[in-house]
Write a protein that holds these residues in place. Structure first.
Motif, PDB file in Angstrom:
ATOM      1  N   LEU A 298       0.713  -1.052   0.029  1.00  0.00           N
ATOM      2  CA  LEU A 298      -0.237  -0.015   0.162  1.00  0.00           C
ATOM      3  C   LEU A 298       0.813   1.254   0.122  1.00  0.00           C
ATOM      4  O   LEU A 298       0.856   2.200  -0.836  1.00  0.00           O
ATOM      5  N   ILE A 299       2.026   1.310   0.772  1.00  0.00           N
ATOM      6  CA  ILE A 299       2.713   2.545   0.855  1.00  0.00           C
ATOM      7  C   ILE A 299       3.343   2.775  -0.560  1.00  0.00           C
ATOM      8  O   ILE A 299       3.305   3.693  -1.003  1.00  0.00           O
ATOM      9  N   LEU A 300       3.932   1.593  -1.017  1.00  0.00           N
ATOM     10  CA  LEU A 300       4.553   1.706  -2.478  1.00  0.00           C
ATOM     11  C   LEU A 300       3.589   2.177  -3.700  1.00  0.00           C
ATOM     12  O   LEU A 300       3.866   3.060  -4.422  1.00  0.00           O
TER      13      LEU A 300
ATOM     14  N   THR B  97      16.420   6.040  -6.568  1.00  0.00           N
ATOM     15  CA  THR B  97      15.318   5.372  -5.895  1.00  0.00           C
ATOM     16  C   THR B  97      15.025   6.024  -4.688  1.00  0.00           C
ATOM     17  O   THR B  97      13.935   6.323  -4.212  1.00  0.00           O
ATOM     18  N   LEU B  98      15.958   6.249  -3.871  1.00  0.00           N
ATOM     19  CA  LEU B  98      16.075   6.749  -2.538  1.00  0.00           C
ATOM     20  C   LEU B  98      15.482   8.210  -2.613  1.00  0.00           C
ATOM     21  O   LEU B  98      14.451   8.791  -1.769  1.00  0.00           O
ATOM     22  N   ASN B  99      15.712   8.890  -3.410  1.00  0.00           N
ATOM     23  CA  ASN B  99      15.304  10.427  -3.754  1.00  0.00           C
ATOM     24  C   ASN B  99      13.779  10.599  -4.082  1.00  0.00           C
ATOM     25  O   ASN B  99      13.105  11.198  -3.717  1.00  0.00           O
ATOM     26  N   TRP B 100      13.445   9.547  -5.109  1.00  0.00           N
ATOM     27  CA  TRP B 100      12.261   9.339  -5.431  1.00  0.00           C
ATOM     28  C   TRP B 100      11.259   8.837  -4.239  1.00  0.00           C
ATOM     29  O   TRP B 100      10.016   9.525  -4.037  1.00  0.00           O
ATOM     30  N   LEU B 101      11.888   7.975  -3.370  1.00  0.00           N
ATOM     31  CA  LEU B 101      11.136   7.631  -2.200  1.00  0.00           C
ATOM     32  C   LEU B 101      10.948   8.704  -1.163  1.00  0.00           C
ATOM     33  O   LEU B 101       9.635   8.890  -0.602  1.00  0.00           O
ATOM     34  N   GLN B 102      11.855   9.447  -0.965  1.00  0.00           N
ATOM     35  CA  GLN B 102      11.695  10.745  -0.008  1.00  0.00           C
ATOM     36  C   GLN B 102      10.697  11.632  -0.519  1.00  0.00           C
ATOM     37  O   GLN B 102       9.994  12.365   0.276  1.00  0.00           O
ATOM     38  N   ASN B 103      10.877  12.082  -1.908  1.00  0.00           N
ATOM     39  CA  ASN B 103       9.825  13.002  -2.717  1.00  0.00           C
ATOM     40  C   ASN B 103       8.327  12.366  -2.343  1.00  0.00           C
ATOM     41  O   ASN B 103       7.431  13.182  -1.977  1.00  0.00           O
ATOM     42  N   GLY B 104       8.200  11.119  -2.527  1.00  0.00           N
ATOM     43  CA  GLY B 104       6.787  10.758  -2.442  1.00  0.00           C
ATOM     44  C   GLY B 104       6.435  10.523  -1.141  1.00  0.00           C
ATOM     45  O   GLY B 104       4.891  10.965  -0.769  1.00  0.00           O
ATOM     46  N   ILE B 105       7.263  10.309   0.130  1.00  0.00           N
ATOM     47  CA  ILE B 105       6.819  10.462   1.308  1.00  0.00           C
ATOM     48  C   ILE B 105       6.286  11.682   1.746  1.00  0.00           C
ATOM     49  O   ILE B 105       5.363  11.963   2.627  1.00  0.00           O
ATOM     50  N   GLU B 106       6.988  12.954   1.278  1.00  0.00           N
ATOM     51  CA  GLU B 106       6.825  14.012   1.498  1.00  0.00           C
ATOM     52  C   GLU B 106       5.505  14.451   1.099  1.00  0.00           C
ATOM     53  O   GLU B 106       4.566  14.999   1.760  1.00  0.00           O
ATOM     54  N   ILE B 107       4.908  13.978  -0.086  1.00  0.00           N
ATOM     55  CA  ILE B 107       3.575  14.117  -0.479  1.00  0.00           C
ATOM     56  C   ILE B 107       2.534  13.182   0.447  1.00  0.00           C
ATOM     57  O   ILE B 107       1.572  13.927   0.884  1.00  0.00           O
ATOM     58  N   VAL B 108       2.940  12.075   0.641  1.00  0.00           N
ATOM     59  CA  VAL B 108       2.119  11.425   1.666  1.00  0.00           C
ATOM     60  C   VAL B 108       1.807  12.050   2.933  1.00  0.00           C
ATOM     61  O   VAL B 108       0.568  12.151   3.526  1.00  0.00           O
ATOM     62  N   ASN B 109       2.883  12.519   3.409  1.00  0.00           N
ATOM     63  CA  ASN B 109       2.780  13.246   4.810  1.00  0.00           C
ATOM     64  C   ASN B 109       1.866  14.722   4.785  1.00  0.00           C
ATOM     65  O   ASN B 109       1.597  15.087   5.966  1.00  0.00           O
ATOM     66  N   LYS B 110       2.042  15.046   3.546  1.00  0.00           N
ATOM     67  CA  LYS B 110       1.053  16.281   3.644  1.00  0.00           C
ATOM     68  C   LYS B 110      -0.520  15.977   3.435  1.00  0.00           C
ATOM     69  O   LYS B 110      -1.349  17.003   3.154  1.00  0.00           O
ATOM     70  N   SER B 111      -0.934  14.567   3.192  1.00  0.00           N
ATOM     71  CA  SER B 111      -1.987  14.067   2.938  1.00  0.00           C
ATOM     72  C   SER B 111      -2.521  13.306   4.108  1.00  0.00           C
ATOM     73  O   SER B 111      -2.120  12.032   4.395  1.00  0.00           O
ATOM     74  N   PRO B 112      -3.390  13.752   5.167  1.00  0.00           N
ATOM     75  CA  PRO B 112      -3.828  13.073   6.097  1.00  0.00           C
ATOM     76  C   PRO B 112      -4.841  11.689   5.791  1.00  0.00           C
ATOM     77  O   PRO B 112      -4.722  10.726   6.481  1.00  0.00           O
ATOM     78  N   GLU B 113      -5.395  11.816   4.434  1.00  0.00           N
ATOM     79  CA  GLU B 113      -6.062  10.757   4.182  1.00  0.00           C
ATOM     80  C   GLU B 113      -5.261   9.714   3.966  1.00  0.00           C
ATOM     81  O   GLU B 113      -5.346   8.483   3.966  1.00  0.00           O
TER      82      GLU B 113
END
Length: 913
Positions: A178-180, A232-248
């Motif tokens: 789900l995270i990925l 890949t690490l850079n992509w993961l961190q960018n994606g995580i930042e977007i997730v963390n801005k979305s409470p949903e």
């Protein structure tokens, strides 16, 4: 079997390590200590000041030393022929990210080998907690925390984690797909090629279908290899930042975890794990499971096998589901040579179960007996009247009623979740009555009242029917419950049938009834601790020296004959139990309690000085919302607390007032009347602290009269402290010295009683004593008595008595305890020891306030006149006083004027020819 001669409790933490103890070993040996009694030394929560928040019981705490440090310390002990008694914590561990067992559960869920190690209801009635461990550590609701960004997804060593504040819990591996998926949705355009390979897709599909932990670990390793390149690490961190801005999106990920983050205070009303008392950060183990037992004790046993531990102290035995089975397993594991004591609070009329394969308790019972001995039984009525006069509301309910009310308060306000869990277990075990006329509410109310009515911490039965002492306690609990709940007579009768009758109609009734009763037993202990020790003890202030762990404020003194009775029983059943007078959990220092007990010998003076102080301090009292601040009850407490802690020399340390303020704040919050820990009433607290500051200001009438009165009670308290020290070392049991208490101990409640110990000053004092008493003791004794405030006199009693006991260890562990008679003198406690040709007599004065004038030691003919101590039959005629080196002679009697010629306590030794 290994038997300590005397133990010395050490509190290890990052500021007192194995290396810090090593230079003190020669001093402790010279003092007469044979065994180090260590606080938990296993890996604990970072910064732990006590070690009971264990995160890994399989290794040493790196904050207190390395393996090499520990082994060097052990070698030093061996060279000095000293031993080690280790405190272990089988009931609970820290609910913390460093707890590897718990983190493994969060990552692997039911696939984890530790899934059932902790006392968790994974099938809780609340569907939001089904399959999830409640984690009540947020400072707000989860929704608010997500909006504020307090909860985040992070990626680092080991993979994805959920971060909140300074904590990181591993994300369940089953949530990785789900995270990925979310990360891919957020960055589909620039997703790395490595993550688009078919292998990744098949691995993620395997995650959702695989339930073997080893296979899942292999899959995780393969996935992590694909995440290591910079792109890949850079992509993961960018994606995580977007997730963390979305409470949903974050909430969707959190829904897939094996824990559920909640507001910390939610646990007062709902919880699905057993915690230590009401501490969310300590999660309890299912130690009744033999697999858990074996795993937890692996490292402990290995240290015992290697000879590093010679004894074990079991913390919080009351928390275990089946203490007797646990103790038999432990005894089988370590064998019969291991010395084992249990931390157990006993009522003054309660006995330790005789089927426990241990040497006894850690000493709270002894503390209570000595504390009560130093209290004048005759003063009880006077103290009631004094208390009621200054705190009129205290007259409205007796102590038993107050205890019940405070237990009910805890049930309703802080332990409702535990109560609900217990009642749901009752229903799930199909123990509801099958006859009409009962409601679930009335049954639950009756259960709560029964639990609150328990007169002791718990029962220990693991079979039906309940027998012996447990049966008597159970009947007393029901009798009390009926008194408090006349409207629930029918429901209480049903519970009585459930626990006492041997044949009920329900299938599997006996098994289910026993299971439920044993679960109740795990509940009544925490309820007593929180309702009595941590609430009632701060509300019932008649004489706060008895508001102490192991003691009973309702009891007001015991007689000399009762003391002898208790010691005879102790020698008969538990001759190797520990004798403690101070611990890391006592609410005030051992000498502070003795000082307060002196008040019972001068009730008229106490009444007069209280009236004087009330007048002197009336201008400093404030009113908030119609309530006096501080309340009359809090002021009554405060005067006693100040008397107890005021320095012996009358010169407060620079931090004295701040220490008192900290203790007073804790007292106000524990009382839970006008403030509490959950919602501190800062305005009320500040006014109370301002009152304290005002009355202690230089030049106030109170400060002047207080210092004079404190000097008076300090002198008599000092004399009682010398007697207490001697009794601890020479009574049935193993003497235990809490760190630093060889000098005066006027500490307040923790953390005050865990302050650093100045070992250098103690070494210097002991060296001085060794030098000055080496050739003729009379001048040295006079100097000690003239300068009693410095504490050397207490160290002298400790040193002499420990050395004597060490030289005659068998006399005190195998000898016969002999209560001694006094010719028409109630002011003395005396007993003897006899083993073959060895003899010992111990004599201490009592009722000192009536015996001698202030600042006058009770010595010589002027005090004792022609009063005599009657010797036992066939006793020797010649004796030597270990404190004075005097030789005394007598056919059938010894003159008290000679016994107390040079020193205010006596220990005489002799041998028959």
């Amino acid at each position: 079997m290994f038997v300590p001669a005397a133990t010395y409790r050490i509190q290890f933490h990052k500021d007192f390590t194995f290396r810090d103890l090593m230079p003190q070993i020669p001093y402790l040996k010279a003092l007469g200590i044979g065994t180090i009694y260590a606080s938990p030394i296993f890996k604990a929560r970072p910064g732990s000041t006590h070690g009971y928040d264990v995160t890994n019981a399989q290794e040493l705490n790196p904050e207190i030393g390395s393996r090499q440090d520990f082994e060097a310390l052990q070698q030093l002990l061996k060279e000095n022929q000293m031993f080690w008694l280790q405190d272990i914590v089988p009931n609970h561990m820290a609910f913390h990210q460093d707890n590897g067992w718990l983190m493994d559960i969060f990552e692997h869920g039911p696939a984890s080998e530790f899934y059932n190690f902790f006392d968790v209801n994974w099938e809780h009635e609340n569907p939001e907690l089904t399959g999830k461990l409640m984690a009540p550590f947020l400072g707000s609701t989860l929704e608010e925390a997500l909006e504020k960004g307090d909860v985040k997804l992070v990626f680092g060593e080991g993979g994805f984690k959920i971060q909140f504040y300074e904590n990181q819990f591993p994300a369940s591996f089953t949530s990785w797909p789900l995270i990925l998926e979310k990360l891919t949705e957020n960055g589909r355009e620039n997703a790395p090629k490595t993550l688009q390979e078919p292998e990744i897709s098949s691995l993620l599909q395997a995650v959702e279908s695989e339930d073997n932990k080893d296979e899942l670990a292999a899959i995780k390793t393969q996935l992590l290899t694909h995440f290591q390149n910079a792109e890949t690490l850079n992509w993961l961190q960018n994606g995580i930042e977007i997730v963390n801005k979305s409470p949903e999106q974050l909430q969707q990920i959190l829904d897939k975890q094996f824990f559920r983050l909640t507001l910390w205070s939610d646990s007062d009303q709902q919880i699905n794990y057993r915690r230590f008392f009401t501490i969310n950060e300590l999660i309890c183990l299912r130690m009744e499971d033999e697999t858990v037992f074996k795993k937890y004790h692996q490292f402990i046993f290995s240290q015992y096998q290697q000879g590093y531990f010679q004894g074990l102290r079991i913390d919080h035995i009351d928390g275990l589901a089946d203490p007797v089975t646990y103790l038999h397993r432990l005894r089988e594991l370590v064998g019969n040579d291991c010395y084992i004591t249990v931390e157990k609070i006993l009522d003054l009329g309660e006995e330790l179960p005789v089927n426990w394969p241990v040497q006894g308790t850690t000493g709270y019972f002894f503390l209570a007996v000595i504390n009560q001995l130093a209290t004048s039984v005759q003063a009880e009525k006077a103290f009631d009247e004094i208390y009621w006069k200054h705190v009129p509301e205290a007259r409205e309910s007796d102590y038993e009623q107050l205890v019940f009310e405070k237990k009910m308060y805890m049930l309703e306000n802080h332990m409702r979740g535990e109560t609900d869990n217990l009642f749901n277990l009752f229903k799930n075990l199909e123990l509801l009555p099958d006859t009409p006329g009962f409601t679930e509410k009335s049954l639950k109310d009756a259960l709560q009242i029964l639990l609150a009515a328990f007169p002791v911490y718990r029962l220990y039965t693991n079979q039906l029917p309940v027998e012996g002492q447990d049966a008597a306690i159970l009947e007393k609990a029901f009798a009390r419950a009926r008194k408090f709940a006349l409207h629930l007579k029918k429901e209480l009768t049903y519970f009585h049938q459930l626990f006492v009758q041997t044949d009920l109609a329900q299938p599997d009734a006996a098994v289910n009834r026993l299971h439920f009763l044993m679960r109740c037993q795990q509940f009544t202990g925490p309820l007593a601790a929180k309702g009595v020790e941590d609430t009632t003890f701060y509300n019932y202030n008649r004489l706060i020296s008895h508001n102490e762990v192991g003691d009973d404020p309702e009891v007001f003194g015991i007689t000399v004959s009762r003391f002898h009775q208790e010691m005879l029983e102790r020698q008969r059943h538990w001759p190797l139990a520990q004798n403690a007078t101070a611990t890391h959990d006592t609410k005030r220092g051992e000498d502070a309690r003795m000082r307060l007990n002196v008040l019972t010998e001068m009730p008229e003076k106490w009444a007069r000085i209280l009236e004087q102080w009330e007048t002197e301090n009336e201008p400093f009292v404030q009113t908030i919302d119609g309530h006096q601040v501080p309340s009359r009850n809090r002021i009554f407490y405060l005067y006693q607390a100040l008397l107890a802690a005021f320095p012996m020399d009358g010169q407060p340390e620079a931090d004295f007032q701040e220490r008192v303020k900290e203790a007073l704040t804790k007292a106000m919050r524990e009382a839970k009347m006008y403030s509490n820990w959950s919602e501190p009433n800062e305005k009320y607290e500040q006014e109370a602290l301002d009152f304290l500051g005002s009355i202690l200001t230089d030049g106030t009438a109170f400060k002047s009269s207080f210092q004079a009165f404190a000097r008076l009670v300090s002198f008599y308290g000092m004399l009682y402290s010398l007697g207490q020290t001697l009794l601890k070392i020479t009574s049935p049991g193993i003497p235990d010295i809490y760190q630093g208490c060889e000098l005066w101990d006027l500490s307040m409640v923790d953390p005050d009683n865990r302050r650093p110990v100045n070992f250098e000053s103690r070494k210097n004092y002991l060296q001085e004593l060794q030098e000055t008493t080496g050739n003729g003791r009379e001048n040295a004794l006079k100097s000690m008595m003239q300068n009693w405030t410095d504490g050397k006199i207490k160290m002298y009693v400790t040193w002499c008595a420990l050395q004597f006991r060490k030289a005659r260890k068998e006399l005190f562990t195998q000898g016969e305890y002999l209560p001694l008679k006094l010719a028409d003198n109630p002011n003395v406690l005396a007993f003897g020891w006899k083993l073959e040709t060895q003899w010992c007599l111990v004599i201490i004065p009592l009722e000192l306030g009536k015996l001698t004038e202030p600042e006058t030691f009770p010595l010589g003919e002027q005090i004792w006149k022609d009063e005599m101590l009657v010797l036992p039959a066939n006793a020797p005629k010649k004796w030597k006083n270990i404190f004075t080196d005097q030789t005394l002679s007598g056919e059938n009697k010894l003159a008290l004027a000679e016994i107390f010629k040079l020193f205010p306590v006596a220990c005489l030794t002799s041998e028959t020819v």
